[in-house]
Enzyme design. Structure first.
Site, short mmCIF file in Angstrom:
data_model
loop_
_atom_site.label_atom_id
_atom_site.label_comp_id
_atom_site.label_asym_id
_atom_site.label_seq_id
_atom_site.Cartn_x
_atom_site.Cartn_y
_atom_site.Cartn_z
N ASP A 199 -0.70 -6.15 0.43
CA ASP A 199 -1.17 -5.46 1.63
C ASP A 199 -2.68 -5.32 1.62
OD1 ASP A 199 1.14 -4.93 3.10
OD2 ASP A 199 1.56 -3.07 2.01
N GLU A 257 9.08 -3.71 11.16
CA GLU A 257 9.56 -2.46 10.54
C GLU A 257 10.05 -1.47 11.59
OE1 GLU A 257 7.99 1.05 7.47
OE2 GLU A 257 6.79 -0.76 7.81
N ASP A 265 0.83 -1.20 0.00
CA ASP A 265 0.00 0.00 0.00
C ASP A 265 0.87 1.26 0.00
OD1 ASP A 265 0.87 -0.16 2.63
OD2 ASP A 265 -1.12 -0.09 3.53
N GLU A 299 -1.50 -5.24 9.18
CA GLU A 299 -0.73 -4.53 10.18
C GLU A 299 -1.44 -4.59 11.53
OE1 GLU A 299 0.92 -1.06 7.11
OE2 GLU A 299 0.04 -0.50 9.05
#
Length: 263
Positions: free
Chosen positions: A84, A181, A45, A114
């Site tokens: 994503d 990340e 994304d 996420e």
């Protein structure tokens, strides 16, 4: 390169072999990535930032992700294709199932979500129905406003322990991969050791099982190059050579170097 599967990535972790992942958003770059033998292609994304000119990933829609997945799929037949799930496309279990199905029909072989422990029920439901899932912990760009910006996560001992615990919950729920990340290198190492599934790092140090970069960062054409990235096009004679060099640098443990890591 043989066709990459979840099983082959798991075997690489078990053997201690590194693998590379990179984002793609269209057919042409997908062909270059496949020719470079990159194991995992992510339709990120991040297209909101690098192709649409937006200041975050939040405006990206499920229809846009499906469109780009279809384009990348046409140029890819061997790299594992992961997509994503965009902002608010998996806020409930029903949304997660419906929108993951859209992406899988568009050509994805895995979806990425996420978040932490709150995703466990959705991940279990997806994997039970045959949809492979990659979790994403650490800096989660869809939560950038809640996090107060693009900041390194897990710097304190308590926060690091919480992240490892939540990643374990995602693994137990059925996740086959985890992306981490923007965390200290030590936490990237500890996560990879704590999980039996492969951990893909981006700004997470050299000891994760794999590395992923945004394509436009890796060839140096983004407006701002993140600390954790490197311009592989600078010494290369072509984009194809740069992508191939990136994959080799990851597998040979030459990337990331200390200057690309957080303490």
């Amino acid at each position: 390169m043989k066709t990459t599967t979840i099983s082959s990535l798991q075997a690489m972790k078990t053997a201690g072999d590194k693998f590379a992942a990179i984002t793609a958003y269209d057919y042409t770059f997908a062909k270059l990535i496949e020719a470079a033998d990159i194991e995992v292609t992510l339709v990120g994304d991040s297209l909101g930032n690098v192709t649409q000119g937006r200041d975050s990933t939040i405006p990206v829609t499920i229809d846009e992700m499906a469109y780009h997945t279809e384009a990348v799929k046409r140029g890819n037949s061997r790299s594992l294709l992961m997509t994503d799930m965009p902002f608010m496309s998996y806020a409930t279990e029903t949304q997660a199932l419906d929108n993951a199905a859209i992406l899988m029909r568009a050509g994805a072989q895995m979806v990425k979500l996420e978040g932490g422990e709150w995703l466990a029920d959705s991940i279990y439901m997806l994997t039970e129905r045959g949809i492979p899932v990659c979790g994403h912990v650490g800096l989660t760009p869809q939560s950038v406003h809640k996090l107060g910006g693009y900041k390194v996560q897990g710097k304190e001992d308590e926060a690091a322990a919480q992240m490892i615990m939540e990643a374990k919950v995602l693994e137990e729920a059925g996740a086959d991969l985890i992306v981490v990340e923007c965390v200290p290198s030590s936490l990237g190492r500890d996560l990879s050791q704590a999980l039996s599934i492969p951990v893909i790092g981006i700004g997470a140090g050299p000891d994760t099982d794999a590395q992923v970069l945004v394509l436009y960062d890796m060839i140096g054409i983004s407006q701002r190059l993140p600390k954790f990235s490197r311009d592989f096009l600078e010494p290369a004679s072509s984009i194809q050579e740069a992508i191939t060099a990136y994959g080799a640098a990851v597998r040979n443990r030459q990337f990331p170097a200390p200057e690309h890591c957080f303490k």
